[in-house]
Design a protein around this motif. Structure first.
Motif, PDB file in Angstrom:
ATOM      1  N   THR A  25       5.513   1.465   4.261  1.00  0.00           N
ATOM      2  CA  THR A  25       6.951   1.531   4.512  1.00  0.00           C
ATOM      3  C   THR A  25       7.586   2.678   3.732  1.00  0.00           C
ATOM      4  O   THR A  25       8.474   3.374   4.232  1.00  0.00           O
ATOM      5  N   THR A  26       7.114   2.890   2.510  1.00  0.00           N
ATOM      6  CA  THR A  26       7.636   3.994   1.706  1.00  0.00           C
ATOM      7  C   THR A  26       7.423   5.324   2.423  1.00  0.00           C
ATOM      8  O   THR A  26       8.343   6.141   2.526  1.00  0.00           O
ATOM      9  N   THR A  70      16.812   4.849  -2.502  1.00  0.00           N
ATOM     10  CA  THR A  70      15.954   4.642  -3.669  1.00  0.00           C
ATOM     11  C   THR A  70      15.129   5.885  -3.928  1.00  0.00           C
ATOM     12  O   THR A  70      14.847   6.628  -3.013  1.00  0.00           O
ATOM     13  N   ALA A  75       0.823  -1.210   0.000  1.00  0.00           N
ATOM     14  CA  ALA A  75       0.000   0.000   0.000  1.00  0.00           C
ATOM     15  C   ALA A  75       0.858   1.261   0.000  1.00  0.00           C
ATOM     16  O   ALA A  75       0.441   2.308  -0.485  1.00  0.00           O
ATOM     17  N   GLY A  76       2.064   1.156   0.550  1.00  0.00           N
ATOM     18  CA  GLY A  76       2.930   2.336   0.614  1.00  0.00           C
ATOM     19  C   GLY A  76       3.291   2.759   2.029  1.00  0.00           C
ATOM     20  O   GLY A  76       3.881   3.822   2.220  1.00  0.00           O
ATOM     21  N   HIS A 113      -0.752  -5.107  10.402  1.00  0.00           N
ATOM     22  CA  HIS A 113      -1.792  -5.850   9.694  1.00  0.00           C
ATOM     23  C   HIS A 113      -2.803  -6.394  10.689  1.00  0.00           C
ATOM     24  O   HIS A 113      -3.856  -6.868  10.318  1.00  0.00           O
TER      25      HIS A 113
HETATM   26  N1  LIG Z   1      12.946  -0.028  -3.796  1.00  0.00           N
HETATM   27  C1  LIG Z   1      11.821  -0.122  -4.493  1.00  0.00           C
HETATM   28  N2  LIG Z   1      11.844  -0.047  -5.843  1.00  0.00           N
HETATM   29  C2  LIG Z   1      10.721  -0.134  -6.558  1.00  0.00           C
HETATM   30  N3  LIG Z   1       9.496  -0.299  -6.032  1.00  0.00           N
HETATM   31  C3  LIG Z   1       9.397  -0.390  -4.701  1.00  0.00           C
HETATM   32  C4  LIG Z   1      10.549  -0.310  -3.860  1.00  0.00           C
HETATM   33  N4  LIG Z   1      10.150  -0.417  -2.580  1.00  0.00           N
HETATM   34  C5  LIG Z   1       8.809  -0.567  -2.615  1.00  0.00           C
HETATM   35  N5  LIG Z   1       8.347  -0.551  -3.877  1.00  0.00           N
HETATM   36  C6  LIG Z   1       6.956  -0.646  -4.315  1.00  0.00           C
HETATM   37  O1  LIG Z   1       6.215   0.414  -3.732  1.00  0.00           O
HETATM   38  C7  LIG Z   1       4.939  -0.014  -3.317  1.00  0.00           C
HETATM   39  C8  LIG Z   1       4.749   0.280  -1.842  1.00  0.00           C
HETATM   40  O2  LIG Z   1       5.622  -0.532  -1.093  1.00  0.00           O
HETATM   41  P1  LIG Z   1       5.737  -0.440   0.489  1.00  0.00           P
HETATM   42  O3  LIG Z   1       6.876  -1.290   0.899  1.00  0.00           O
HETATM   43  O4  LIG Z   1       5.740   0.971   0.881  1.00  0.00           O
HETATM   44  O5  LIG Z   1       4.376  -1.126   0.946  1.00  0.00           O
HETATM   45  P2  LIG Z   1       3.867  -1.502   2.404  1.00  0.00           P
HETATM   46  O6  LIG Z   1       2.562  -0.824   2.579  1.00  0.00           O
HETATM   47  O7  LIG Z   1       4.909  -1.233   3.406  1.00  0.00           O
HETATM   48  O8  LIG Z   1       3.628  -3.061   2.267  1.00  0.00           O
HETATM   49  P3  LIG Z   1       3.794  -4.244   3.347  1.00  0.00           P
HETATM   50  O9  LIG Z   1       2.565  -4.272   4.133  1.00  0.00           O
HETATM   51  O10 LIG Z   1       3.935  -5.443   2.485  1.00  0.00           O
HETATM   52  O11 LIG Z   1       5.014  -3.968   4.124  1.00  0.00           O
HETATM   53  C9  LIG Z   1       4.864  -1.491  -3.678  1.00  0.00           C
HETATM   54  O12 LIG Z   1       4.194  -1.595  -4.906  1.00  0.00           O
HETATM   55  C10 LIG Z   1       6.295  -1.909  -3.805  1.00  0.00           C
HETATM   56  O13 LIG Z   1       6.412  -2.946  -4.747  1.00  0.00           O
END
Ligand SMILES: Nc1ncnc2c1ncn2[C@@H]1O[C@H](COP(=O)(O)OP(=O)(O)OP(=O)(O)O)[C@@H](O)[C@H]1O
Ligand SMILES: [Mg+2]
Lengths: 308, 261
Positions: free
Chosen positions: A45-46, B261, A42-43, A192
């Motif tokens: 961690t980003t 990144t 979902a994003g 989660h």
């Molecule tokens: N280094 C990267 N390069 C390219 N795409 C990335 C990278 N890191 C994350 N993504 C993409 O960005 C989107 C968000 O990822 P993120 O890790 O933020 O999700 P999340 O909500 O933390 O998920 P989870 O619950 O699985 O931890 C995903 O589609 C992932 O594939």
């Protein structure tokens, strides 16, 4: 009160073209516990990584305690603690060394009392001289938390702190978060386990495909979207819903003995007594009744379904 | 705003990272000392004593002593490169780099800590090899202060280069690549075992395109007061190399290349 974290128009597009964050706007209040929910990818961690300085934003601005995270990164980062989602630890360092290291890295001089308090609070004090590689996975996660707390941050990010953690550690963690809150630390956690957010958070944000689709106080969210169920166990089975009760939203199960009614939490004060009066007026006897509130889990699933 | 302003220089952070690296060296002290020292001893025995006794003098110095500065340089080059590159590559590989990237540490401070630690180790190693060498042959260092300064400069330059390689490398093989395939051959061809004046042309002229020649020569100059080129050219070569590496490092941090990144 001024927010401790202000995110506005934050966009992240990864080099491979993945659009991880559509414009995000979010303010976090000082001292609150904010739960960020959302499915895998979902994003979450980003978003956290950008605030902490690990990922560079594509555009938008983020301010921590009034300071911009890029122009004044020292001010912002020294106030932030991060417990990452993945178990990234050193191997050969001892627990005590690695926690002292983190404290130094974040610009603080030694403070043995503080470190001792942190380690004791995480039941790590007995393990302080062990190399990290000797610890179990759950213990390693505690070490990561201890490292994040070593410099006494004012804003703590916990990225899925309880993933793969046993019940006991999860309880410990909840206790720790509670204690941190009492000292005024603002906490943003992703999880989660919706029960976790339900248990601890003051506010909840739901993120999906890089969009913050909802931010609300937990109580309001439950009220707005939560449903209550009233279940009545009847003394004698009935074949159909009596005509007098036709206007009520009632369902009867196949045994004919359980009558279920759902209503939104806003209506509960008036509706339930009224329904019960009506039932006894027509002479329907019941042996038991209970009410149940839908969990955040159900709310969350409904929300995502609505958007598809 | 709840806290006072953060200091201009994160001294505690630099110290923590430097000591972390030094600790890593201490843990593997014997491996990291034994191999280079043993290798160098073998060179002294084989080249210095066995063969050297038949060669006699080069530039007015006994052959056994002549090869000492070059051998120290060889070790300092390779050890600086591998230690510094490993130091930054390891957290990238294990994921612990998240903490360093999220710390209130400037690029400059990060470089000082990592490169400083790797250079410290190389300098210590270089001095140990010098001490070992003096057991096998009589050497007197004509300009000890200059020798030390030069050693530090070279250790710093190559540690900085190693740091850049560590960021650039995606796997462990690439960490070995430049030290093994570029630096070691260039060093062997760079006048460790001979003075380039001993070479016939065109090899002599070609050697002048090998930057390592200038670096080895300068160190030898601090020992014997003679070298393939004057000390100033050597110092200029080292300085140019440092400036080049700094520019690269600056570019890496500005763009977040292979770090963020
Ligand atoms: N280094 C990267 N390069 C390219 N795409 C990335 C990278 N890191 C994350 N993504 C993409 O960005 C989107 C968000 O990822 P993120 O890790 O933020 O999700 P999340 O909500 O933390 O998920 P989870 O619950 O699985 O931890 C995903 O589609 C992932 O594939
Ligand atoms: Mg995540």
């Amino acid at each position: 009160m001024d927010p401790i974290l202000e995110i506005s128009g934050l966009i992240k597009t990864y080099a491979d073209g993945t659009s991880a964050l559509k414009p995000i706007d979010l303010d976090i209040r000082r001292g609150e516990i904010f739960a960020l929910l959302g499915p895998n990818g979902a994003g979450k961690t980003t978003l956290i990584s950008i605030v902490c300085g690990i990922v560079t934003p594509t555009s938008g601005s983020v301010r921590v305690d009034g300071h911009d995270i890029i122009d004044h990164y020292r001010e912002t980062r020294s106030r932030i603690g991060l417990v990452p989602q993945e178990l990234h630890t050193d191997m050969f360092e001892t627990v005590l060394d690695t926690v002292n290291f983190s404290r130094g890295l974040f610009g603080c001089g030694r403070d043995d009392d503080h470190v001792e308090t942190v380690l004791k609070g995480l039941s790590l004090w007995d393990k302080r001289d062990q190399p990290i590689m000797n610890l179990s996975g759950g213990m390693k996660r505690r070490v990561l938390i201890a490292k994040a707390l070593a410099h006494a941050p004012r804003l703590l990010f916990l990225d899925e702190p309880t993933a793969g953690v046993d019940v006991e550690l999860r309880r410990d963690m909840w206790g720790l978060i509670e204690r941190l809150r009492e000292t005024g630390v603002t906490i943003i956690l992703t999880t989660h386990y919706i029960e976790e957010a339900e248990h601890m958070a003051d506010r909840i944000g739901v993120i999906h495909n890089g969009e913050l689709i909802l931010v609300d106080r937990k109580a309001d969210l439950m009220k707005k979207l939560g449903r209550k169920y009233l279940t009545l166990h009847l003394q004698d089975p009935i074949e159909a819903i009596p005509p007098e009760l036709k206007d009520w939203d009632l369902a009867i199960d196949e045994t004919g003995q359980t009558l279920e009614h759902h209503f939104s939490t806003e209506e509960e004060q008036t509706e339930v007594p009224q329904l019960l009066r009506e039932i006894s007026r027509i002479g329907l006897e019941f042996t038991d009744l209970n009410t149940r509130q839908s969990s955040l889990e159900e709310i969350f699933v409904n929300l995502l379904q609505e958007r598809r | 705003m709840s806290q006072s302003a953060f200091p201009r220089f994160n001294l505690y952070g630099v110290r923590a990272l430097y000591l972390f690296e030094m600790n890593r060296f201490r843990r593997t002290l014997w491996q990291s000392l034994a191999a280079p020292v043993l290798t160098t001893i073998l060179y002294f025995v084989v080249f210095g004593n066995a063969i050297g006794s038949r060669i006699g003098e080069v530039d007015g110095v006994s052959y056994g002593a002549f090869i000492v500065p070059g051998l120290i340089m060889l070790t300092v080059f390779t050890q600086s490169l591998s230690n510094a590159s490993f130091g930054i590559h390891m957290p990238k590989f294990s994921g612990t780099i998240y903490e360093i990237l999220s710390a209130p540490l400037s690029a400059f401070e990060m470089v000082i800590a990592y490169v400083g630690a790797a250079a410290t180790k190389s300098v210590v190693l270089g001095l140990i090899i010098l001490a070992t060498a003096s057991l096998f042959t009589t050497i007197q260092v004509e300009y000890p202060l200059l020798m030390f300064f030069y050693l530090v400069l070279v250790a710093f330059a190559f540690s900085l280069a190693g740091f850049i390689i560590g960021i650039w490398a995606e796997g462990f093989e690439e960490l070995q690549f430049i030290p093994m395939l570029v630096v070691t051959p260039l060093t062997f061809l760079g006048g460790v075992f001979y003075s380039i004046d001993m070479l016939p042309d065109p090899w002599r002229t070609l050697s002048l395109f090998n930057p390592i020649v200038y670096m080895v020569s300068g160190f030898r100059w601090s020992f014997f007061g003679t070298g393939d080129v004057t000390i100033w050219i050597s110092l200029a070569a080292i300085s140019a190399f440092i400036v080049l590496c700094m520019a690269l490092a600056w570019w890496i941090f500005r763009t977040g290349y292979r770090l963020k990144t």
